[in-house]
Design an enzyme around this catalytic site. Structure first.
Site, PDB file in Angstrom:
ATOM      1  N   LYS A  79      61.863   5.943  79.969  1.00  0.00           N
ATOM      2  CA  LYS A  79      62.030   6.392  81.357  1.00  0.00           C
ATOM      3  C   LYS A  79      63.118   7.453  81.528  1.00  0.00           C
ATOM      4  CE  LYS A  79      60.271   2.105  83.293  1.00  0.00           C
ATOM      5  NZ  LYS A  79      60.452   1.014  84.255  1.00  0.00           N
ATOM      6  N   ASP A 116      59.239   2.340  90.732  1.00  0.00           N
ATOM      7  CA  ASP A 116      59.631   0.943  90.476  1.00  0.00           C
ATOM      8  C   ASP A 116      60.308   0.307  91.690  1.00  0.00           C
ATOM      9  OD1 ASP A 116      58.686   0.764  87.866  1.00  0.00           O
ATOM     10  OD2 ASP A 116      60.548   1.545  87.007  1.00  0.00           O
TER      11      ASP A 116
END
Ligand code: ATR
Length: 288
Positions: A79, A116
């Site tokens: 990420k 997220d």
């Protein structure tokens, strides 16, 4: 026959391609989730999972887009690399210093987003009807997973947010980064004694190995809720702790996983899939 094959490959080539990159990736539920979304919304697309170690990320992403790929999800440990890779980023991705969704733009550039945090908030607020406004929220852990959820939760106007971490400095520094955005402080687990919270979120990686941070008794307020960002086919160590401590709801991160995927699907396709049937299906396949 030759014509049929020609037609077939023309159709194949015209199908929009997406993928999730990660390491390990074998057990990823993302391909399944996105295929269910595609079926439900009658979108024609392909979504695959690709094992990509960190040192190969940049080359693999470049190749994927050069070959006509439209969008990528990136998971552990990629990420932060995806954050670096993106040509430009949304504000929420900028703040979280991590990108889980890359999207090819009409001008050929690559946009980085992080879905997220909003995925977690949607699961809490919409799916589980947990009110965050005016409440006391504790986040366990001060790594990448915590960073990604702080701003979207502060946007819900909690009364207080505390980040507690084994390495105290990391919690204090992380909280300091978000001071301007809401009532947030950082501390160690020892400092949690005699404090109470309405919602405790576990964002440590401890849960995955069956471990728990040391949590004092009485930490969870009456009718308080617990949420583990991790999930598994068995209740996680933190979900078990939540049940033992009489949480009103003891939840794990499966709902968040589906919601972050729905948000990525929306970014790519402009269509919002219904998440409830997908969450119900995945839940029915594990007997918690
Ligand atoms: P992620 O991106 O999943 O957040 P990370 O950045 O490596 O991964 O962060 C892992 C988090 O879990 C950290 O907050 C870590 O605490 P430290 O900063 O003190 O290392 C926390 N963690 C991992 N194992 C733990 C354990 N056994 N007990 C308590 N905290 C733990």
């Amino acid at each position: 026959m030759g014509t049929m094959d020609g037609e077939k490959s023309a159709i194949m080539n015209s199908i929009d391609r997406y993928a999730v990159f990660g390491h390990p990736i074998k057990h990823s539920k993302s391909p399944r989730i996105h295929r269910l979304f595609a079926e439900q919304t009658r979108q024609s697309l392909e979504y695959s999972a690709q094992e990509v170690p960190a040192e190969q990320f940049s080359a693999a992403a470049k190749q994927f887009f050069a070959e006509g790929g439209k969008g990528l999800n990136c998971t552990v440990p990629l990420k932060e690399l995806a954050w670096n890779y993106a040509d430009h980023k949304t504000e929420r991705a900028q703040l979280s210093k991590a990108v889980n969704t890359l999207a090819l733009q009409p001008d050929g550039s690559i946009l980085g987003d992080n879905t997220d945090g909003i995925g977690l908030v949607t699961d809490l607020v919409v799916n589980h009807a947990i009110i965050l406004a005016g409440t006391r929220i504790l986040i366990l852990g001060a790594g990448g997973a915590s960073r990604g959820i702080i701003a979207p939760i502060l946007d819900q106007s909690p009364q207080a947010m505390v980040i507690a971490n084994r390495t105290v400095d990391k919690a204090v520094n992380l909280a300091a980064e978000f001071h301007g955005k809401g009532p947030i402080t950082g501390c160690g687990f020892d400092d949690l004694k005699n404090r109470q919270f309405d919602l405790i979120l576990n964002a440590t990686s401890a849960s995955l190995s069956g471990q728990l941070p040391p949590l004092p008794a009485g930490l969870l307020a009456e009718n308080g809720n617990c949420y583990d960002l991790a999930y598994g086919n068995e209740p996680t160590a933190f979900v078990r702790w939540a049940k033992e401590n009489h949480a009103a709801k003891s939840l794990d991160g499966l709902g968040m996983l589906v919601e972050q995927a729905a948000e990525a699907f929306f970014i790519w396709r402009g269509v919002r899939p219904k998440t409830r049937p997908v969450i119900e299906l995945l839940n029915s396949e594990r007997q918690l």
